[in-house]
Design a protein around this motif. Structure first.
Motif, PDB file in Angstrom:
ATOM      1  N   GLN A 521       0.820  -1.205   0.000  1.00 46.46           N
ATOM      2  CA  GLN A 521       0.000   0.000   0.000  1.00 46.46           C
ATOM      3  C   GLN A 521       0.861   1.265   0.000  1.00 46.46           C
ATOM      4  OE1 GLN A 521      -2.977   0.034   3.086  1.00 46.46           O
ATOM      5  NE2 GLN A 521      -3.857  -1.931   2.460  1.00 46.46           N
ATOM      6  N   VAL A 522       1.947   1.254   0.767  1.00 43.27           N
ATOM      7  CA  VAL A 522       2.852   2.421   0.802  1.00 43.27           C
ATOM      8  C   VAL A 522       3.445   2.665  -0.578  1.00 43.27           C
ATOM      9  CG1 VAL A 522       4.974   3.381   1.767  1.00 43.27           C
ATOM     10  CG2 VAL A 522       3.424   2.087   3.234  1.00 43.27           C
ATOM     11  N   LEU A 523       3.948   1.601  -1.208  1.00 43.57           N
ATOM     12  CA  LEU A 523       4.584   1.756  -2.514  1.00 43.57           C
ATOM     13  C   LEU A 523       3.575   2.183  -3.579  1.00 43.57           C
ATOM     14  CD1 LEU A 523       7.038  -1.285  -2.488  1.00 43.57           C
ATOM     15  CD2 LEU A 523       7.584   1.133  -2.195  1.00 43.57           C
ATOM     16  N   GLN A 524       2.344   1.671  -3.487  1.00 35.92           N
ATOM     17  CA  GLN A 524       1.312   2.066  -4.451  1.00 35.92           C
ATOM     18  C   GLN A 524       0.994   3.555  -4.309  1.00 35.92           C
ATOM     19  OE1 GLN A 524      -2.453  -0.028  -4.096  1.00 35.92           O
ATOM     20  NE2 GLN A 524      -2.862   0.257  -6.274  1.00 35.92           N
ATOM     21  N   GLY A 539       4.768   1.658 -14.773  1.00 36.44           N
ATOM     22  CA  GLY A 539       5.670   0.516 -14.580  1.00 36.44           C
ATOM     23  C   GLY A 539       6.631   0.710 -13.427  1.00 36.44           C
ATOM     24  N   VAL A 540       6.636   1.931 -12.843  1.00 37.48           N
ATOM     25  CA  VAL A 540       7.564   2.201 -11.745  1.00 37.48           C
ATOM     26  C   VAL A 540       7.231   1.338 -10.525  1.00 37.48           C
ATOM     27  CG1 VAL A 540       6.238   4.154 -10.822  1.00 37.48           C
ATOM     28  CG2 VAL A 540       8.706   4.027 -10.414  1.00 37.48           C
ATOM     29  N   LEU A 541       5.937   1.102 -10.265  1.00 38.45           N
ATOM     30  CA  LEU A 541       5.548   0.269  -9.113  1.00 38.45           C
ATOM     31  C   LEU A 541       6.048  -1.155  -9.298  1.00 38.45           C
ATOM     32  CD1 LEU A 541       4.051  -0.268  -6.471  1.00 38.45           C
ATOM     33  CD2 LEU A 541       1.948  -0.574  -7.800  1.00 38.45           C
ATOM     34  N   PRO A 561      13.193   2.269  -0.582  1.00 40.33           N
ATOM     35  CA  PRO A 561      12.881   1.604  -1.852  1.00 40.33           C
ATOM     36  C   PRO A 561      13.273   2.461  -3.051  1.00 40.33           C
ATOM     37  CG  PRO A 561      10.894   2.534  -0.891  1.00 40.33           C
ATOM     38  CD  PRO A 561      11.986   2.734   0.117  1.00 40.33           C
ATOM     39  N   HIS A 562      13.446   1.834  -4.208  1.00 41.13           N
ATOM     40  CA  HIS A 562      13.756   2.563  -5.425  1.00 41.13           C
ATOM     41  C   HIS A 562      13.471   1.674  -6.627  1.00 41.13           C
ATOM     42  CE1 HIS A 562      17.340   0.820  -3.494  1.00 41.13           C
ATOM     43  NE2 HIS A 562      17.637   0.375  -4.693  1.00 41.13           N
ATOM     44  N   ALA A 563      13.378   2.317  -7.795  1.00 40.76           N
ATOM     45  CA  ALA A 563      13.057   1.608  -9.027  1.00 40.76           C
ATOM     46  C   ALA A 563      14.209   1.742 -10.014  1.00 40.76           C
ATOM     47  CB  ALA A 563      11.776   2.180  -9.629  1.00 40.76           C
ATOM     48  N   ASP A 564      14.113   0.994 -11.100  1.00 37.39           N
ATOM     49  CA  ASP A 564      15.081   1.120 -12.187  1.00 37.39           C
ATOM     50  C   ASP A 564      15.019   2.550 -12.731  1.00 37.39           C
ATOM     51  OD1 ASP A 564      16.241   1.072 -14.833  1.00 37.39           O
ATOM     52  OD2 ASP A 564      16.134  -1.112 -14.738  1.00 37.39           O
ATOM     53  N   ALA A 596      13.890   8.213  -6.086  1.00 33.14           N
ATOM     54  CA  ALA A 596      13.634   8.099  -7.524  1.00 33.14           C
ATOM     55  C   ALA A 596      14.748   8.828  -8.271  1.00 33.14           C
ATOM     56  CB  ALA A 596      12.269   8.703  -7.858  1.00 33.14           C
ATOM     57  N   MET A 597      15.674   8.087  -8.853  1.00 37.09           N
ATOM     58  CA  MET A 597      16.831   8.686  -9.523  1.00 37.09           C
ATOM     59  C   MET A 597      16.763   8.393 -11.018  1.00 37.09           C
ATOM     60  SD  MET A 597      18.203  10.045  -6.909  1.00 37.09           S
ATOM     61  CE  MET A 597      19.765  10.614  -7.531  1.00 37.09           C
ATOM     62  N   ASP A 598      16.925   9.451 -11.836  1.00 35.47           N
ATOM     63  CA  ASP A 598      16.759   9.294 -13.283  1.00 35.47           C
ATOM     64  C   ASP A 598      18.028   8.881 -14.018  1.00 35.47           C
ATOM     65  OD1 ASP A 598      18.282  11.588 -13.219  1.00 35.47           O
ATOM     66  OD2 ASP A 598      16.693  12.922 -13.932  1.00 35.47           O
ATOM     67  N   GLY A 599      19.117   8.685 -13.319  1.00 35.05           N
ATOM     68  CA  GLY A 599      20.348   8.212 -13.944  1.00 35.05           C
ATOM     69  C   GLY A 599      21.219   9.311 -14.516  1.00 35.05           C
ATOM     70  N   THR A 600      20.807  10.586 -14.347  1.00 35.32           N
ATOM     71  CA  THR A 600      21.596  11.689 -14.908  1.00 35.32           C
ATOM     72  C   THR A 600      22.550  12.317 -13.893  1.00 35.32           C
ATOM     73  OG1 THR A 600      19.892  13.342 -14.366  1.00 35.32           O
ATOM     74  CG2 THR A 600      19.730  12.246 -16.517  1.00 35.32           C
ATOM     75  N   LYS A 601      22.428  11.942 -12.623  1.00 34.69           N
ATOM     76  CA  LYS A 601      23.291  12.522 -11.593  1.00 34.69           C
ATOM     77  C   LYS A 601      24.722  11.997 -11.748  1.00 34.69           C
ATOM     78  CE  LYS A 601      20.072  14.711  -9.147  1.00 34.69           C
ATOM     79  NZ  LYS A 601      20.044  16.183  -9.022  1.00 34.69           N
TER      80      LYS A 601
END
Length: 643
Positions: A521-524, A539-541, A561-564, A596-601
């Motif tokens: 529920q938290v992640l949703q 698709g992030v969930l 938590p984190h996603a791709d 939530a990291m977009d890969g640009t850092k």
């Protein structure tokens, strides 16, 4: 009388001097509850089973001592302390797990309840918690309505589980001792200690393996030595209990690697302990010797699989690497793959601390482990990944050190003597500055400035894009102030940490005292808002849940938590505190930080973010204060105030 051992010693003396008593009478005498007395009696009955006297507890009659009372008094005089019965949920779960590991048969919850003097309902609750923990390890706890519970695992798997417990239990029980010429590993537990296997057996096997190592010129590192001793103790104990391995293990025929050494060690065990091990147990020893020869200590750089080195380079391309990291990981992974091919895994006593303290390195290690699994057909668990993370963290620390140093050139027109004196003062007063060169003005046109961050000079120097700090050869107070300002502007990591962290926080991604009841529920809640506000893609969930299946991101009272990054459009940090803690892996968490990291850092930006995040989550008082805030806007303002 607070010490249970003293109280139990006194109970024996008391029972030896009277005909009969009750638990309530003993409770009054010793100032404890009747429940505690019943636990004492159960512990005494178990400890002195088979002696010339017995302690009897009969319903509707009472407690009394039968048999030789003089022997009971003698025993009480040399009474040795022993372990308490488990007294809380965690201790009971551990006790039940040990009991299940010890037997291939079913264990009744009624019997467990009687042994532990708790209700059957309590035992069922503890077993449910244990079942959930085992399920995460893909271990089945079989239930039979009429007979109880048992572990549904092979004998080899059961031994690995026993090893994990014993290795943790005895982790601090080894020492290195020397006789002036040679050092050896020794085991320090008391001989009567009994925890799945006998402590005295472990002591004897330590001596045997030490002799084997010397006679066969077989090199063990400390961990391999201790691990093999424990595995041997488990094997011998299981054989004595009539539980040998059912069949010979794959890859261990008579012509295979380390067979002769395994047979030699089996022979030494027979001669020195009088225990004959069947051929399949020799194969079990053989596998562990193969694993020992595959250790990084035994491998040379020339033995490293070059395909492993290439895989590491490809996986770490975005992060960066140096030769030391590639060599260290390549040797370690070549060893790991060989060991896992013969199904020998190792435990890591520091996995939890590594996951918590080196979160970025552990995440990179998981990605590397996944690629290794796909290419070589082995499975690397969290313990294995944590060892990889240590190599990666060491590299990150090296790069941080380089970034936290300023490379300066000293330019002085008054001669080498004054130039060296100025350099010495700067080294002494500004440890963040590394002197890369001491030059005269005439030498500047011949020098390479690629790695120079600034020039500290006694004359005006204009080199394109390189800052110059003009100072006196004697380094005045104003000069020191100018250098201080430059260092702060260049390396002010504390402020930069705060700034990078603060840029990720948004009021619409901050929730205080959410009523979410579960991890899902938290992640949703968080993922839906990330998508709605344009921070993430659909698709992030699913990506986040998939990551949690690989390894839990729960740490004590918080989760990360984190996603791709593929599913993240813009970097952000979503923060959610909970009205009631929710189960997150093995932890109960009250705060969730979704990174939530977009890969640009850049790596430097990531370092600032993780460094500051670690400072926040390591501050227990701050976390507790944030968790108590009930208004989302106030929570946002509190976090912004911190960052």
């Amino acid at each position: 009388m607070k010490d249970p051992s003293e109280r139990r010693q006194a109970i024996i003396k008391k029972l030896a001097s009277i005909k009969q008593t009750t638990a309530s009478e003993l409770a009054q005498v010793f100032g404890v509850s009747s429940k505690t007395i019943y636990k004492d009696i159960a512990a005494l009955q178990k400890k002195f089973e088979g002696h010339a006297f017995q302690i009897v507890s009969r319903p509707h009659y009472g407690i009394y001592l039968s048999g030789d009372k003089n022997e009971a008094l003698n025993v009480s005089k040399r009474f040795a302390p022993f372990a308490e019965l488990p007294n809380n949920d965690q201790e009971r779960i551990h006790y039940i797990y040990n009991r299940l590991l010890h037997t291939n048969d079913f264990i009744s919850p009624i019997r467990l309840a009687q042994d532990l003097y708790v209700s059957e309902r309590t035992i069922e609750r503890n077993i449910s918690s244990l079942a959930r923990d085992l399920q995460r390890q893909n271990i089945e706890l079989e239930k039979n309505l009429g007979r109880g519970y048992r572990l549904k695992v092979s004998e080899a798997k059961r031994r690995n589980l026993m090893f994990q417990i014993l290795n943790q239990y005895w982790g601090q029980s080894w020492k290195v001792a020397g006789n002036g010429q040679q050092a050896s590993i020794q085991f320090e537990k008391e001989p009567e200690d009994d925890h799945l296997v006998s402590g005295s057996l472990v002591q004897k096997l330590t001596d045997i393996l030490d002799q084997f190592s010397e006679q066969q010129s077989f090199k063990f590192n400390d961990y391999e030595f201790q691990s093999l001793v424990i595995h041997l103790a488990i094997a011998i104990s299981r054989v004595k209990e009539g539980r040998p391995l059912a069949k010979k293990l794959a890859g261990t025929d008579e012509r295979a690697e380390q067979r002769q050494n395994a047979e030699k060690l089996t022979e030494m065990i027979k001669n020195l302990l009088g225990i004959s091990l069947p051929p399949q147990e020799t194969s079990y020893i053989q596998l562990h010797l193969i694993a020992a020869t595959a250790s990084p200590v035994q491998l040379e750089q020339k033995e490293v699989d070059q395909s492993v080195s290439e895989l590491i380079r490809n996986e770490l391309l975005d992060v960066g690497y140096d030769d030391k990291l590639i060599q260290g990981l390549a040797v370690h992974l070549t060893s790991t793959i060989k060991r896992l091919k013969v199904q020998i895994s190792i435990s890591n006593p520091y996995t939890k601390q590594i996951k918590k303290n080196y979160q970025q390195a552990f995440e990179l290690a998981l990605h590397l482990a996944s690629s290794v699994e796909g290419q070589y057909g082995v499975v690397l668990n969290d313990d294995e990944a944590a060892y990889l993370a240590l190599h990666i963290e060491a590299y990150l620390e090296r790069t941080r050190f380089d970034r936290h140093m300023i490379n300066a050139a000293i330019v002085c027109s008054t001669g080498q003597g004054s130039a060296q004196l100025l350099a010495a003062k700067i080294r002494n007063e500004f440890p963040q500055i590394s002197i890369s060169g001491i030059w005269s003005a005439s030498e500047l046109k011949t020098k390479d400035f690629i790695r120079i961050d600034c020039i500290i000079s006694t004359i005006n120097v204009e080199i394109l894009e390189i800052p110059t700090i003009l100072v006196s050869p004697f380094l005045t107070a104003d000069d020191r102030h100018a250098i201080d300002n430059f260092v702060e502007q260049t390396l002010g990591s504390g402020k930069k940490d705060q700034q990078e962290f603060g840029r990720l926080i948004f009021p619409e991604l901050t929730w205080a005292h959410s009523t979410a009841k579960s991890q899902a529920q938290v992640l949703q809640l968080i993922c839906q808002q990330l998508v709605a506000d344009g921070f993430a893609k659909d698709g992030v969930l699913e990506s986040t849940l998939k990551r949690e299946q690989i390894s839990s991101t729960g740490f004590e009272m918080y989760a990360l938590p984190h996603a791709d990054p593929h599913f993240i459009k813009h970097s952000a940090l979503a923060i959610c505190t909970l009205e009631q803690p929710v189960k997150w892996g093995e932890n109960e968490v009250s705060a969730v930080f979704f990174l939530a990291m977009d890969g640009t850092k850049s790596q430097q930006q990531l370092d600032h973010i993780f460094d500051y995040f670690y400072r926040v989550t390591s501050d227990q008082k701050l976390l507790q204060r944030l968790i108590k805030i009930t208004d989302s806007q106030q929570l946002y303002q509190a976090i912004i105030g911190e960052s």
